[in-house]
Design a protein around this motif. Structure first.
Motif, PDB file in Angstrom:
ATOM      1  N   ASP A 197       1.174  -1.521  -0.241  1.00 47.69           N
ATOM      2  CA  ASP A 197       0.062   0.082   0.447  1.00 47.69           C
ATOM      3  C   ASP A 197       0.675   1.353   0.471  1.00 47.69           C
ATOM      4  OD1 ASP A 197      -1.950   1.689   0.515  1.00 47.69           O
ATOM      5  OD2 ASP A 197      -2.785   1.457   1.796  1.00 47.69           O
ATOM      6  N   ASP A 507     -12.716   4.465   2.572  1.00 42.38           N
ATOM      7  CA  ASP A 507     -11.634   3.641   1.864  1.00 42.38           C
ATOM      8  C   ASP A 507     -13.366   2.043   1.372  1.00 42.38           C
ATOM      9  OD1 ASP A 507     -10.472   4.860   2.221  1.00 42.38           O
ATOM     10  OD2 ASP A 507      -9.047   4.023   4.012  1.00 42.38           O
ATOM     11  N   TRP A 508     -14.824   1.462   2.211  1.00 41.82           N
ATOM     12  CA  TRP A 508     -14.838   0.242   2.239  1.00 41.82           C
ATOM     13  C   TRP A 508     -15.500   0.753   1.056  1.00 41.82           C
ATOM     14  CZ3 TRP A 508     -19.871   0.623   3.263  1.00 41.82           C
ATOM     15  CH2 TRP A 508     -20.633   1.322   3.762  1.00 41.82           C
ATOM     16  N   ARG A 511     -14.202   1.365  -2.317  1.00 38.12           N
ATOM     17  CA  ARG A 511     -13.938   0.131  -3.135  1.00 38.12           C
ATOM     18  C   ARG A 511     -15.443  -0.386  -3.593  1.00 38.12           C
ATOM     19  NH1 ARG A 511      -9.126  -2.341  -5.117  1.00 38.12           N
ATOM     20  NH2 ARG A 511      -8.538  -1.662  -3.173  1.00 38.12           N
ATOM     21  N   SER A 578      -4.842  -5.755   0.284  1.00 36.71           N
ATOM     22  CA  SER A 578      -6.163  -5.636   1.441  1.00 36.71           C
ATOM     23  C   SER A 578      -6.928  -6.857   0.637  1.00 36.71           C
ATOM     24  CB  SER A 578      -6.934  -4.050   1.492  1.00 36.71           C
ATOM     25  OG  SER A 578      -7.558  -4.148  -0.366  1.00 36.71           O
ATOM     26  N   GLU A 587      -8.484  -4.463   5.708  1.00 35.41           N
ATOM     27  CA  GLU A 587      -6.982  -3.269   5.136  1.00 35.41           C
ATOM     28  C   GLU A 587      -6.001  -4.078   5.992  1.00 35.41           C
ATOM     29  OE1 GLU A 587      -8.459   0.348   3.255  1.00 35.41           O
ATOM     30  OE2 GLU A 587      -9.589  -0.710   4.680  1.00 35.41           O
TER      31      GLU A 587
END
Length: 640
Positions: A197, A507-508, A511, A578, A587
């Motif tokens: 990352d 972030d989720w 994604r 992740s 993650e």
């Protein structure tokens, strides 16, 4: 005579701080440039003082050695270093805007392609980016003005005192860099080596320290690579064998479409959220929607590409291995020996061909496609370029010529088609003259241009499918359609939120919206009889194993799974380590797990074993690529 000597000494070695000020300004400006990069990567900077000291140490390692050079050479070296570092900082910004990732020195081999995607690159530039180079003319002006005010030379000759101080500063710089590396390695073991990352690493150790670590990794990989112990090769082989045996016992659809053609269409920038989407009552993708109703539709297919974008998607689908941890597979590992899907099918009587309306050298395809086993590559130089849009042949011309090529191809064949027109920045004028699609309040925006581009593609795709039907190829072929990677950069997230009516700031959630469609239409299917919305989380790495099973072949050397074989909660793994398993987005770099349906935080400790397995599989892929292991893995008896 004594007086003259003293005057000469004073002229060249007196207390003149102009050069010291010059180097202080140039080093401070470089530090500030990379600080702004870090702030862009992560507005909430998580670096500690050791990371800041490491950045200072790196600037000393870069600029202090200039003090040891011939005085007349110093200004040229200083300005060259400043310019190159400024260019690196701006490159980081462009990568973040387009890839949501940091630049890696492993991608330097791709600079020849910048001319091909100049529209995309220039669309990413902001006028404010010029500030990254503004210190250069200012420093030139500073030298010019101060030289007029003194008869002493601006850049003085090297002496023992200057050399001694320079050496001490270089040692201090090296020590602070080492301490930062050591501290972060203890906190996140293996992170600097694997670079899972890059933005997270940048946020913790700083952009300059990240780039030093990246450069050291590349030197280590290219020039200091150890031989791989036989037990590690055996571990990979055993994992592949166990996976293959388990699938053989449960594959109820194995060989169901033996002898049928295979047509795979990789669609440029096609994201899942456009499927079924309506704008002002009009479908964005009416033809794809119709195609979905005749197919098995994997509505939870996730993008697994790295910085290779389209080429990574091709590699995932055809070789069933993960993208490279640094650089791009198509440029770093084109010389490897693969047992990819086209090679497997060619060995079993299929003619195999790849079709793409761009020049053959782009993404190094002219070398990589033969390595994967394609017998023919029909590129821009082979098509009649009667209509060019954006980077190459228009989708309309591409599909029209492709269907005629397939009609003449000996059967069975595997045709891999890569479209091009719906490429970033989605503002190619011919699309808008040919496509009448009302995007309402999004007209003229990036998201509105994207929807129009996809509507254009959908029209050409619908014509292609109808032509396949007329020529009798549709119902004698297994047809797979998928999007290669997400289309909308994170900087335009606000407009996707407005379009979809939901918050994507986490972030989720981001994604989840980056899903791509994966559609598999079986031969002989019509009237929607095969429709099934499979909500299993899947990735493009699973395509080779799936289609080879349907066609009656075992695809052994990949890391994917047959999507029609029942399986436990296998993870969909991303290049930064992740992954998604079931409804959990995990993650490891942050030590978090999130339910992607509700945003609820889950216990990260519950996923420890799965995380270890994810790291293990990414390691398998990296070793297969780095050591060109496929021939050894398949020659089981000879290697044991």
């Amino acid at each position: 005579m004594h007086t003259i000597k003293n005057n000469k000494y004073n002229k060249y070695n007196g207390h003149d701080h102009r050069e010291l000020i010059f180097f202080a300004i140039i080093m401070l400006s470089v530090l500030m440039k990379f600080y702004f990069v870090e702030f862009y990567v992560r507005p909430v900077i998580t670096r500690n003082m050791l990371a800041v000291a490491s950045s200072v140490g790196i600037t000393m390692l870069l600029f202090v050695p200039v003090n040891l050079m011939w005085n007349r050479l110093r200004p040229y070296l200083a300005f060259m270093a400043d310019f190159l570092l400024s260019a690196l900082a701006v490159t980081d910004l462009l990568y973040m805007r387009y890839y949501s990732d940091l630049f890696s020195f492993g991608n330097i081999g791709l600079t020849a392609q910048v001319g091909e995607i100049s529209d995309s690159v220039f669309a990413l530039f902001h006028p404010s980016d010029i500030i990254y180079f503004i210190d250069i003319p200012i420093l030139f002006f500073y030298i010019f003005i101060t030289r007029k005010s003194s008869d002493k030379p601006f850049f003085k000759r090297l002496n023992v005192r200057r050399a001694g101080i320079s050496v001490i500063l270089i040692l201090i710089g090296a020590l602070t860099l080492y301490r930062c590396f050591d501290s972060y390695e203890k906190k996140m073991p293996g992170a600097l080596r694997s670079m899972w990352d890059r933005p997270a690493i940048c946020g913790n150790v700083g952009a300059m320290t990240y780039h030093v670590a990246d450069a050291l990794n590349i030197v280590r990989d290219r020039f200091m690579k150890r031989s791989l112990p036989q037990e590690e090769i055996n571990e990979i082989r055993d994992w592949l064998d166990a996976r293959s045996r388990a699938e053989m016992q449960n594959d109820k659809m194995f060989g169901m479409y033996r002898g049928k053609n295979l047509i795979i269409i990789q669609v440029e920038s096609l994201q899942q959220f456009v499927i079924g989407l309506k704008i002002n009552g009009e479908e964005v993708t009416p033809n794809i929607n119709r195609f979905v109703r005749e197919s098995v539709y994997f509505s939870r297919a996730y993008n697994q590409t790295g910085t290779g974008n389209s080429s990574d998607a091709e590699f995932l689908v055809n070789a069933a291995l993960y993208p490279s941890a640094a650089g791009v597979v198509y440029t770093r590992f084109a010389g490897n020996r693969y047992e990819a899907l086209p090679k497997l099918l060619a060995e079993n009587g299929y003619s195999t061909l790849a079709l793409h309306g761009d020049r053959p050298g782009f993404w190094n395809r002219q070398h990589m496609y033969p390595s994967l086993g394609f017998q023919k590559f029909i590129s821009k130089k082979d098509f009649i370029v009667d209509e060019k849009i954006g980077l190459g042949l228009s989708d309309r011309s591409f599909f029209r010529q492709a269907v005629n090529i397939l009609d003449k191809e000996p059967e069975p064949f595997y045709a891999f088609l890569v479209t091009l027109t719906s490429h970033y920045p989605y503002d190619f004028e011919p699309i808008f003259t040919q496509t009448k699609f009302n995007t309402g309040k999004f007209k003229g925006m990036l998201i509105g241009n994207y929807l129009t581009s996809i509507h254009y593609f959908d029209t050409q795709f619908g014509t292609f499918i109808e032509e396949l039907r007329k020529k009798g190829l549709l119902n004698t072929s297994l047809v797979i359609v998928y999007g290669d990677h997400p289309a909308i950069p994170i900087w335009d997230r606000t407009n996707i939120e407005k379009l979809l009516g939901r918050d994507l700031s986490s972030d989720w959630a981001w994604r989840e919206v980056q899903k791509i469609p994966l559609i598999i239409r079986m031969p002989g299917t019509d009237g929607g009889r095969a429709f099934r919305d499979d909500k299993t989380p899947v990735g493009l790495i699973d395509v080779s194993e799936t289609v080879s099973g349907l066609l009656g072949f075992r695809f052994v050397p990949g890391l994917g799974y047959d999507l029609f074989v029942p399986r436990a909660k296998e993870p969909v793994i991303f290049r930064n380590s992740s992954y998604i398993t079931g409804n959990a987005f995990v993650e490891p770099s942050k030590g978090t797990a999130t339910d992607i349906r509700s945003g609820k935080q889950l216990k990260y400790e519950d996923f420890k074993d799965m995380t270890d397995e994810v790291v293990r599989r990414l390691g398998f892929s990296d070793k297969i690529l780095g050591y060109d292991l496929i021939p050894k893995l398949l020659n089981t008896e000879a290697e044991r």
